[in-house]
Motif scaffolding. Structure first.
Motif, PDB file in Angstrom:
ATOM      1  N   ASN A   1      -0.070  -1.717 -13.024  1.00  0.00           N
ATOM      2  CA  ASN A   1      -0.583  -0.853 -12.349  1.00  0.00           C
ATOM      3  C   ASN A   1       0.073  -0.154 -11.188  1.00  0.00           C
ATOM      4  O   ASN A   1      -0.019   1.053 -10.646  1.00  0.00           O
ATOM      5  CB  ASN A   1      -1.683  -1.925 -11.590  1.00  0.00           C
ATOM      6  CG  ASN A   1      -2.551  -1.151 -10.424  1.00  0.00           C
ATOM      7  OD1 ASN A   1      -3.292   0.067 -10.880  1.00  0.00           O
ATOM      8  ND2 ASN A   1      -2.610  -1.340  -9.254  1.00  0.00           N
TER       9      ASN A   1
ATOM     10  N   ARG B   1       0.938  -1.288  -0.074  1.00  0.00           N
ATOM     11  CA  ARG B   1       0.104   0.070  -0.037  1.00  0.00           C
ATOM     12  C   ARG B   1       0.844   1.052   0.002  1.00  0.00           C
ATOM     13  O   ARG B   1       1.818   1.387   0.556  1.00  0.00           O
ATOM     14  CB  ARG B   1      -0.897   0.179   1.075  1.00  0.00           C
ATOM     15  CG  ARG B   1      -1.970  -0.960   1.567  1.00  0.00           C
ATOM     16  CD  ARG B   1      -3.094  -0.846   0.180  1.00  0.00           C
ATOM     17  NE  ARG B   1      -3.988  -1.995   0.522  1.00  0.00           N
ATOM     18  CZ  ARG B   1      -4.097  -3.118  -0.196  1.00  0.00           C
ATOM     19  NH1 ARG B   1      -2.847  -3.469  -0.914  1.00  0.00           N
ATOM     20  NH2 ARG B   1      -4.914  -4.065  -0.086  1.00  0.00           N
TER      21      ARG B   1
ATOM     22  N   GLN C   1       3.290   4.364  -0.539  1.00  0.00           N
ATOM     23  CA  GLN C   1       4.485   4.620  -0.770  1.00  0.00           C
ATOM     24  C   GLN C   1       5.470   3.300  -0.377  1.00  0.00           C
ATOM     25  O   GLN C   1       6.470   3.204  -1.009  1.00  0.00           O
ATOM     26  CB  GLN C   1       5.145   5.967  -0.109  1.00  0.00           C
ATOM     27  CG  GLN C   1       4.455   7.111  -0.612  1.00  0.00           C
ATOM     28  CD  GLN C   1       5.482   8.429  -0.707  1.00  0.00           C
ATOM     29  OE1 GLN C   1       6.518   8.222  -0.195  1.00  0.00           O
ATOM     30  NE2 GLN C   1       5.050   9.493  -1.018  1.00  0.00           N
TER      31      GLN C   1
ATOM     32  N   SER D   1       2.137   2.789 -12.826  1.00  0.00           N
ATOM     33  CA  SER D   1       0.911   4.149 -12.930  1.00  0.00           C
ATOM     34  C   SER D   1       1.066   4.715 -11.434  1.00  0.00           C
ATOM     35  O   SER D   1       1.154   5.867 -11.283  1.00  0.00           O
ATOM     36  CB  SER D   1      -0.302   3.385 -13.151  1.00  0.00           C
ATOM     37  OG  SER D   1      -0.966   2.979 -12.117  1.00  0.00           O
ATOM     38  N   GLN D   2       1.216   4.124 -10.220  1.00  0.00           N
ATOM     39  CA  GLN D   2       1.330   4.616  -9.046  1.00  0.00           C
ATOM     40  C   GLN D   2       2.427   5.317  -8.769  1.00  0.00           C
ATOM     41  O   GLN D   2       2.758   6.357  -8.214  1.00  0.00           O
ATOM     42  CB  GLN D   2       0.826   3.509  -7.971  1.00  0.00           C
ATOM     43  CG  GLN D   2      -0.314   3.007  -8.044  1.00  0.00           C
ATOM     44  CD  GLN D   2      -0.395   1.787  -6.964  1.00  0.00           C
ATOM     45  OE1 GLN D   2      -0.477   2.048  -5.886  1.00  0.00           O
ATOM     46  NE2 GLN D   2      -0.977   0.727  -7.380  1.00  0.00           N
TER      47      GLN D   2
ATOM     48  N   ASN E   1       2.590   8.723 -10.460  1.00  0.00           N
ATOM     49  CA  ASN E   1       2.070   9.634  -9.555  1.00  0.00           C
ATOM     50  C   ASN E   1       2.713   9.894  -8.350  1.00  0.00           C
ATOM     51  O   ASN E   1       2.779  11.395  -8.217  1.00  0.00           O
ATOM     52  CB  ASN E   1       0.396   9.072  -9.063  1.00  0.00           C
ATOM     53  CG  ASN E   1      -0.028   8.848 -10.140  1.00  0.00           C
ATOM     54  OD1 ASN E   1      -0.324   9.476 -11.080  1.00  0.00           O
ATOM     55  ND2 ASN E   1      -1.439   7.929  -9.762  1.00  0.00           N
TER      56      ASN E   1
END
Length: 335
Positions: free
Chosen positions: A165, A125, A127, A168-169, A172
Motif C-alpha cells: 500500500n 501520513r 510524504q 502505491s503511494q 503517486n
C-alpha cells in the motif's frame, strides 16, 4: 509495482571485518532465501552517532515484531501493547516501544543520519512515508496464527501488504513506477521475524498444534518457505538492499527460563550464536549484571508476563540485559 529483474548475488563482496556503518554498505556475507539474495550488513552500534548529516539513504523500511515495534499495536485489541508506563520511562514516555528507551532500529536510523525516528505505519501520513515506515508489530510471526492468544497483531504477510500500500503511494508521489523503483532500490530494508513462531507458537502446545505436527527440522523448513515467499514479494515491490536478522537466543530469555528451568537448576546455553552472543557470555564487559531476569514484569524471572500498567521497574535498569521486554542499548556498548 511488480519488478522481476534478477538480483545479482555476485555484487555482494565478502570481507572479514567492519569498523563502522558506512554507505555504501559493507557486505559481511550473503544468503539466498527462496531465490532472494539478502546482503547481510554488519552494523556497529558503538559508532559515534553524535554528529548529524544528510541521511545516507533516502528511506528505511522496517519489518518485525516487538523488538522493533514502535506503536503499530497501540490501537489494537491486544495484550501485546507497550503504550503505558513504565515502558518509555527513559524515552520521555510510552510510545509503543517494548523498551525503556530506544530500539535497535532507532539507533540505526540515527546512524543513517535521519533527523527523526522512522514513523510507525499506524501514524505515517503523506510524504513522511518517503523517508521510510516501520511496519513491525509485537507478537507477529511468519506464520499467520502465531501470537493469536495475545490478541491483535499484524503478521509478516500483513506487514508486507501494508508495504505494498505504501509503495502505491510512493508511485503517486514520484510520478511513475520507474521513478519509484529507482528510489526504493536505494533504501534499506530491515526484516527480523521468527522468534514468536517459537515462543508464541511451537513452544506453546496448550494453544498450538505445530509442536505435534512438525519435527524441529520440518518446522524450520516450513518457516523458511513462508519467509521466502514474503521476501520475494518485497523484492518484486522494489526492495533491493535487505538486512535479514536471524532469531536471537530465545532459549535464554526470561520467559523460556521461567517455563523450562527447575528452581534449583543452572541453565547454561552453550550453542552461542547471534548478536547477543558476547553479551550473554560476558555481560560485565558490556556493563550488564543481570542476564536471566527482567527489570520489570511478573512471575518467575520477571518473564511470565510483561510489565503491567504503572508497574515500578527496577532502579538499576542499565545493569539488566532484559529490561522492560529488552533494555535500551547502552551508548558506550562496544559491538
Amino acid at each position: 509495482m511488480h519488478r522481476t529483474n534478477s538480483l545479482n548475488c555476485k555484487s555482494c563482496v565478502d570481507i572479514s571485518n567492519l569498523i563502522c556503518f558506512v554507505w555504501p554498505p559493507t557486505i559481511i556475507y550473503t544468503h539466498n532465501v527462496g531465490g532472494v539474495c539478502c546482503c547481510v550488513l554488519a552494523l556497529n552500534l558503538g559508532c559515534n552517532i553524535g554528529a548529524r548529516a544528510a541521511p545516507q539513504v533516502p528511506c528505511y523500511f522496517i519489518f518485525g515484531d516487538s523488538l522493533v515495534d514502535n506503536g503499530n499495536n497501540n490501537q489494537l485489541q491486544s495484550l501485546a501493547r507497550a503504550d503505558y508506563l513504565p515502558y518509555g520511562i527513559d524515552f520521555g514516555g510510552p510510545t509503543g516501544r517494548f523498551s525503556n528507551g530506544k530500539t535497535t532500529v532507532d539507533v540505526v536510523a540515527e546512524l543513517l543520519g535521519f533527523d527523526d525516528y522512522i514513523p510507525p505505519y499506524a501514524t505515517a501520513r503523506g510524504q513522511d512515508i518517503l523517508k521510510g515506515v516501520n511496519f513491525a508489530s509485537a507478537a507477529a510471526g511468519i506464520r499467520e496464527e502465531t501470537g493469536r492468544q495475545l490478541g491483535g497483531r499484524i503478521t509478516f504477510s500483513g506487514q508486507v501488504k501494508n508495504y505494498q500500500n505504501v509503495v502505491s503511494q510512493v508511485v503517486n508521489f514520484l510520478g511513475d513506477e520507474d521513478q519509484a523503483a529507482n528510489y526504493l532500490a536505494k533504501c534499506i530494508y530491515s526484516v527480523g521475524l521468527g522468534s514468536n513462531d517459537y515462543l508464541n507458537n511451537y513452544f506453546m502446545p496448550q494453544f498450538y498444534s505445530t509442536g505435534n505436527q512438525f519435527t524441529p527440522e520440518e518446522y524450520a523448513t516450513s518457516l523458511i518457505q513462508d519467509y521466502s515467499q514474503q521476501l520475494r514479494i518485497l523484492y518484486n515491490y522494489g526492495a533491493r538492499k535487505i538486512v535479514l536478522f536471524g532469531i536471537g537466543q530465545i532459549g535464554c530469555s526470561p520467559n523460556e527460563l521461567a517455563q523450562n528451568s527447575p528452581d534449583d537448576a543452572r541453565v547454561i546455553f552453550v550453542d552461542s550464536y547471534g548478536i547477543f552472543q558476547d553479551v550473554v557470555t560476558s555481560p560485565a564487559q558490556y556493563g550488564f549484571r543481570v542476564t536471566n531476569a527482567g527489570c520489570c514484569g511478573v512471575g518467575r524471572n520477571n518473564g511470565q508476563i510483561t510489565c503491567l500498567p504503572l508497574q515500578t521497574p527496577c532502579q538499576n535498569r542499565d545493569e539488566y540485559l532484559f529490561g522492560m521486554h529488552f533494555i535500551q542499548l547502552r551508548p558506550e556498548t562496544p559491538s
